[in-house]
Write a protein that holds these residues in place. Structure first.
Motif, mmCIF file in Angstrom:
data_model
loop_
_atom_site.group_PDB
_atom_site.id
_atom_site.type_symbol
_atom_site.label_atom_id
_atom_site.label_comp_id
_atom_site.label_asym_id
_atom_site.label_seq_id
_atom_site.Cartn_x
_atom_site.Cartn_y
_atom_site.Cartn_z
ATOM 1 N N THR A 45 0.828 -1.208 0.000
ATOM 2 C CA THR A 45 0.000 0.000 0.000
ATOM 3 C C THR A 45 0.859 1.252 0.000
ATOM 4 O O THR A 45 0.586 2.211 -0.737
ATOM 5 N N ILE A 46 1.918 1.254 0.798
ATOM 6 C CA ILE A 46 2.780 2.432 0.877
ATOM 7 C C ILE A 46 3.532 2.641 -0.434
ATOM 8 O O ILE A 46 3.694 3.787 -0.896
ATOM 9 N N VAL A 47 3.984 1.568 -1.074
ATOM 10 C CA VAL A 47 4.633 1.707 -2.376
ATOM 11 C C VAL A 47 3.657 2.299 -3.397
ATOM 12 O O VAL A 47 4.011 3.189 -4.179
ATOM 13 N N ALA A 48 2.416 1.812 -3.386
ATOM 14 C CA ALA A 48 1.411 2.349 -4.303
ATOM 15 C C ALA A 48 1.200 3.841 -4.080
ATOM 16 O O ALA A 48 1.085 4.621 -5.039
ATOM 17 N N LEU A 49 1.158 4.256 -2.828
ATOM 18 C CA LEU A 49 0.968 5.673 -2.522
ATOM 19 C C LEU A 49 2.207 6.490 -2.874
ATOM 20 O O LEU A 49 2.098 7.636 -3.320
ATOM 21 N N GLY A 50 3.392 5.887 -2.694
ATOM 22 C CA GLY A 50 4.614 6.561 -3.120
ATOM 23 C C GLY A 50 4.641 6.777 -4.623
ATOM 24 O O GLY A 50 5.043 7.841 -5.108
ATOM 25 N N LYS A 51 4.206 5.770 -5.375
ATOM 26 C CA LYS A 51 4.162 5.896 -6.832
ATOM 27 C C LYS A 51 3.182 6.984 -7.265
ATOM 28 O O LYS A 51 3.366 7.611 -8.314
ATOM 29 N N LEU A 52 2.153 7.217 -6.451
ATOM 30 C CA LEU A 52 1.180 8.257 -6.761
ATOM 31 C C LEU A 52 1.620 9.636 -6.274
ATOM 32 O O LEU A 52 0.887 10.618 -6.435
ATOM 33 N N GLY A 53 2.795 9.702 -5.663
ATOM 34 C CA GLY A 53 3.374 10.997 -5.329
ATOM 35 C C GLY A 53 3.205 11.460 -3.903
ATOM 36 O O GLY A 53 3.613 12.582 -3.574
ATOM 37 N N LEU A 54 2.657 10.637 -3.025
ATOM 38 C CA LEU A 54 2.526 11.048 -1.632
ATOM 39 C C LEU A 54 3.850 10.885 -0.888
ATOM 40 O O LEU A 54 4.709 10.101 -1.283
ATOM 41 N N ARG A 55 3.986 11.631 0.209
ATOM 42 C CA ARG A 55 5.162 11.522 1.082
ATOM 43 C C ARG A 55 4.905 10.389 2.064
ATOM 44 O O ARG A 55 4.015 10.480 2.896
ATOM 45 N N THR A 56 5.702 9.331 1.958
ATOM 46 C CA THR A 56 5.403 8.101 2.689
ATOM 47 C C THR A 56 6.601 7.628 3.507
ATOM 48 O O THR A 56 7.750 7.958 3.212
ATOM 49 N N GLY A 57 6.308 6.824 4.534
ATOM 50 C CA GLY A 57 7.346 6.211 5.352
ATOM 51 C C GLY A 57 6.892 4.853 5.835
ATOM 52 O O GLY A 57 5.756 4.439 5.585
ATOM 53 N N PHE A 58 7.773 4.167 6.569
ATOM 54 C CA PHE A 58 7.440 2.806 6.990
ATOM 55 C C PHE A 58 8.069 2.470 8.331
ATOM 56 O O PHE A 58 9.174 2.908 8.655
ATOM 57 N N VAL A 59 7.320 1.640 9.097
ATOM 58 C CA VAL A 59 7.795 1.065 10.353
ATOM 59 C C VAL A 59 7.721 -0.453 10.228
ATOM 60 O O VAL A 59 6.668 -1.007 9.885
ATOM 61 N N GLY A 60 8.819 -1.131 10.485
ATOM 62 C CA GLY A 60 8.865 -2.584 10.395
ATOM 63 C C GLY A 60 10.254 -3.081 10.733
ATOM 64 O O GLY A 60 11.099 -2.317 11.212
ATOM 65 N N LYS A 61 10.513 -4.360 10.469
ATOM 66 C CA LYS A 61 11.808 -4.945 10.813
ATOM 67 C C LYS A 61 12.308 -5.837 9.690
ATOM 68 O O LYS A 61 11.542 -6.649 9.139
ATOM 69 N N LEU A 62 13.587 -5.694 9.365
ATOM 70 C CA LEU A 62 14.256 -6.495 8.352
ATOM 71 C C LEU A 62 15.536 -7.088 8.930
ATOM 72 O O LEU A 62 16.116 -6.544 9.871
ATOM 73 N N ALA A 63 15.989 -8.173 8.347
ATOM 74 C CA ALA A 63 17.296 -8.732 8.683
ATOM 75 C C ALA A 63 18.342 -8.190 7.725
ATOM 76 O O ALA A 63 18.031 -7.618 6.672
ATOM 77 N N ASP A 64 19.595 -8.382 8.092
ATOM 78 C CA ASP A 64 20.716 -7.974 7.238
ATOM 79 C C ASP A 64 20.983 -9.101 6.242
ATOM 80 O O ASP A 64 21.929 -9.873 6.377
#
Length: 299
Positions: A45-64
């Motif tokens: 959803t956030i990627v879709a909104l970024g592609k539409l030009g909104l200012r977006t961010g994310f909270v989550g966790k990834l491994a290295d």
């Protein structure tokens, strides 16, 4: 930095196998193709909104690891702020194995990895307070869900909450979701999720979610479009007719379009139309993100 919307949910890399049909127990099928892409409901959803030009961010966790690097690379491509993402030196990033049949229907298997190891003290609440919307989606594990409930209580004032529950959270039941539903500006369930949550059809079920405190409910009806209500007005919004290639991510795309409409100040019917449009573009291509539009041409 002030953001239009921050997503908070699981981050997964999806391996989607195209198959002649989805096998049940004691059955066999065969693979006709394979795609790999970044996923996770809130992330899509956030990627879709970024592609539409909104200012977006994310909270989550990834491994290295390779999968974690792939997520960060894709977020950077669409100018999505990653200041809320925790990077773990141990463990593995989340993964999903999916099977998509010739009609575009799917079956998914989730390996959550470090998604379910996100700790409350790793989350920067002030980062979320800078956004107009905080968009919540499901985790497999109980711990990050409880963190979401806790954070919703801490965030007051101008931050609006949106929830796309998915089947995983719908199965938790209304009582478990009340801390979020009572603060939600908008809830974005599927028809099946409404039934699981309330035991009612989508119209009565949406009314029940309004009674629990949600201001707006937008129910995804698949090939029938969407149903939108704020408890006073209600609309059944017709879908866009397109050739279905893959339904993966369609619900996330709808959520993006609907939230885009809200953020831009559109009325509920128009928000539903934008949601249906973004979802229709998504399902025309394989994977959750390949078909996402960068402009809106509703026709």
């Amino acid at each position: 930095m002030t953001l239009d919307i921050v997503g908070f949910g699981a981050l997964n890399v999806d391996k989607l196998y195209r198959v002649n049909r989805i096998a049940r127990e004691n059955e066999e099928s065969f693979v006709t193709g394979l795609t790999e892409s970044c996923g996770g409901s809130a992330a899509n959803t956030i990627v879709a909104l970024g592609k539409l030009g909104l200012r977006t961010g994310f909270v989550g966790k990834l491994a290295d690891d390779r999968e974690g690097d792939l997520h960060l690379e894709k977020f950077k491509k669409w100018n999505i702020d990653t200041g809320g993402i925790v990077e773990s030196k141990e463990g593995r990033s989340g993964r999903v194995i999916g099977f998509v049949d010739q009609e575009g229907e799917r079956a998914l298997y989730i390996d959550p990895g470090v998604n379910d190891e996100l700790e409350l003290d790793e989350i920067d609440v002030s980062y979320m307070r800078e956004a107009e919307f905080l968009h919540l989606t499901s985790f497999v594990g109980e711990r990050p869900f409880l963190h979401q409930c806790s954070i919703v209580k801490k965030i007051t004032g101008s931050v609006k909450i949106s929830l796309d529950p998915g089947i995983l959270y719908a199965r938790k039941g209304l009582d478990s979701l009340k801390p979020i539903l009572s603060r939600a500006k908008v809830v974005l369930p599927s028809q099946a999720e409404v039934n699981i949550l309330t035991g009612e059809d989508y119209r009565k079920g949406a009314r029940r979610l309004i009674e629990e405190g949600s201001e707006i409910v937008a129910v995804k009806l698949g090939e029938k479009g969407c149903y939108v209500t704020d408890g006073e007005d209600n609309f059944l919004v017709e879908p866009y007719k397109v050739e279905v290639v893959d339904t993966t991510g369609a619900g996330d795309a709808f959520s993006a379009g609907f939230l885009y409409g809200l953020i831009k100040g559109n009325n509920l019917r128009k928000c539903g139309e934008i949601g249906n449009f973004v979802a229709s573009k998504c399902i025309e291509k394989s994977g959750a993100r390949a078909g996402l539009p960068s402009t809106l041409n509703l026709g």
